[in-house]
Enzyme design. Structure first.
Site, mmCIF file in Angstrom:
data_model
loop_
_atom_site.group_PDB
_atom_site.id
_atom_site.type_symbol
_atom_site.label_atom_id
_atom_site.label_comp_id
_atom_site.label_asym_id
_atom_site.label_seq_id
_atom_site.Cartn_x
_atom_site.Cartn_y
_atom_site.Cartn_z
ATOM 1 N N GLY A 204 0.824 -1.209 0.000
ATOM 2 C CA GLY A 204 0.000 0.000 0.000
ATOM 3 C C GLY A 204 0.851 1.250 0.000
ATOM 4 N N ASN A 205 0.240 2.377 0.286
ATOM 5 C CA ASN A 205 0.968 3.638 0.365
ATOM 6 C C ASN A 205 0.344 4.518 1.441
ATOM 7 O OD1 ASN A 205 -1.180 5.323 -0.951
ATOM 8 N ND2 ASN A 205 -0.711 3.978 -2.683
ATOM 9 N N ARG A 206 0.901 5.699 1.619
ATOM 10 C CA ARG A 206 0.517 6.551 2.748
ATOM 11 C C ARG A 206 -0.650 7.497 2.466
ATOM 12 N NH1 ARG A 206 4.821 6.129 6.372
ATOM 13 N NH2 ARG A 206 6.797 5.466 5.451
ATOM 14 N N SER A 207 -1.271 7.398 1.319
ATOM 15 C CA SER A 207 -2.348 8.333 0.974
ATOM 16 C C SER A 207 -3.513 8.209 1.951
ATOM 17 C CB SER A 207 -2.833 8.069 -0.453
ATOM 18 O OG SER A 207 -3.951 8.885 -0.751
ATOM 19 N N ALA A 271 -3.834 7.588 -5.160
ATOM 20 C CA ALA A 271 -2.447 7.127 -5.234
ATOM 21 C C ALA A 271 -2.484 5.646 -5.611
ATOM 22 C CB ALA A 271 -1.748 7.328 -3.895
#
Length: 400
Positions: A204-207, A271
């Site tokens: 995943g990512n930090r969005s 994102a």
């Protein structure tokens, strides 16, 4: 929409409570200003509890002596609704008087103003009241005339305030008449995508989804029919919007592609993960006692922005985002040229952006110099993006 409701001192003030409740149900933010006479019918405590906001009723209390609350509220307001409006209050605002919190705040307000009068029939028909109404209309106020019905005096005549549902329907109609994106269909993506490794873990990512959701709210408030395709988000989802959950890049692409043909614009604020696991384990991958490394084979995800850019029509608008940690303009310019987008919103995410309430962006578009916007709240950025979208749609209409 941000609506300030003004209660003045008529017996119909009790109906205004229901007007406020119904406006909230229509997903508007509501704040209240009251005259001293209005408080003889409805308490500030009731309205503060209802709106979860302080009620402005006095400019000179200890709580506000170090601030300018009426100016702050006037700037916050996107629509002012005076309900009920007494003959006295209409006379004051028709002549530009500002001698209390309500009249002062209203005089400082540049937003559109709606008036719902309520009074005795003889006061309504008095030449002075009719003269004030003429002045107010000339000054741009919209008037919802009172109805014929049972008055407080015990007889039926014109002067009764319409019922709350009628008032709210009229307010909504006035709002929609002035909404610039009415009739437009806008798709917005938000949040980060999730690419599964096994039933427990994912890439995943930090969005947080804050920016995409702010844009969706701004488009909704401008009158558009909004579809929000969202992945993993950490903030509350907006109301009054078509919501489609799409956690992975592939699912997000399929949802967007299905909606895109009938839409006027797509704003890709999500994102989206560039990579996914080539094989997803069907059960949790447990570490072994002697295991020191785990090797994952990753394959590229579909590039949603570029793929949609290849199929978009000339009458459709495509806005993408470039979240960069270095070489911001160079990378964003390359993305604009490659993806087929009309605009790229570029921001440096190397620090204090993910999950924050503020952002600083650069807007890139074809045949124009980059626009460096100052640091502002994400909601303010969202509003300006919708303004850019609106101008582009207007220019396309002129060309056609």
């Amino acid at each position: 929409m941000r609506i300030t409701v003004y209660l003045t001192g008529g017996i119909a003030a009790y109906k205004a409570v229901e007007v406020i409740r119904q406006l909230q149900k229509q997903h508007h933010e509501v704040k209240v200003v009251m005259t001293k006479n209005a408080q003889k019918f409805v308490t500030t405590n009731l309205l503060a509890a209802l709106t979860k906001e302080p009620v402005l009723d006095d400019l000179w209390t200890k709580d506000v002596e170090s601030s300018v609350p009426h100016v702050a509220l006037a700037r916050w307001t996107e629509l002012a609704v005076i309900v009920p409006a007494t003959a006295n209050f209409m006379a004051k605002i028709a002549n530009g008087l500002a001698d209390d919190a309500a009249s002062t705040t209203l005089l400082a307000t540049n937003a559109p103003k709606l008036i719902v009068p309520a009074m005795n029939d003889q006061m309504w028909l008095n030449p002075a009241t009719q003269r004030n109404l003429t002045i107010l209309k000339k000054d741009g106020f919209k008037i919802m005339e009172p109805t014929i019905g049972l008055l407080a005096e015990g007889y039926a005549a014109k002067g009764r305030m319409p019922e709350p549902d009628q008032i709210v329907a009229w307010v909504e109609n006035q709002i929609h008449q002035d909404r610039p994106l009415k009739g437009k269909k806008i798709i917005i993506s938000a949040g980060g995508t999730i690419e599964s490794i096994d039933p427990v873990r994912f890439i995943g990512n930090r969005s947080s989804g804050k920016m995409g959701i702010a844009i969706a709210e701004a488009a909704r408030d401008a009158g558009a029919e909004v579809t929000l395709v969202y992945g993993n988000v950490s903030v509350a989802l907006p109301e009054g919007i078509n919501l489609i959950k799409a956690e992975s890049a592939q699912v997000m692409y399929e949802a967007i592609k299905k909606q895109f043909a009938s839409s006027d614009a797509l704003i890709m604020a999500a994102a989206v993960a560039d990579w996914r696991a080539e094989k997803v384990a069907n059960k949790k991958m447990k570490k072994q006692p002697d295991q020191q490394k785990l090797q994952l084979e990753l394959v590229r995800n579909i590039d949603i922005l570029q793929t949609i850019g290849q199929i978009k029509r000339a009458d459709q608008l495509l806005i993408g985002f470039a979240a960069e940690t270095n070489d911001l303009l160079e990378n964003a310019q390359a993305k604009l040229a490659k993806k087929g987008a009309d605009y790229i919103v570029a921001n440096d995410v190397s620090q204090d952006v993910f999950g924050a309430d503020q952002d600083q962006v650069v807007i890139l578009s074809k045949n124009k110099k980059p626009e460096f916007w100052p640091r502002m709240t994400k909601q303010e950025v969202a509003n300006k993006i919708i303004d850019e979208l609106l101008e582009s749609l207007k220019d396309d209409k002129k060309k056609n």
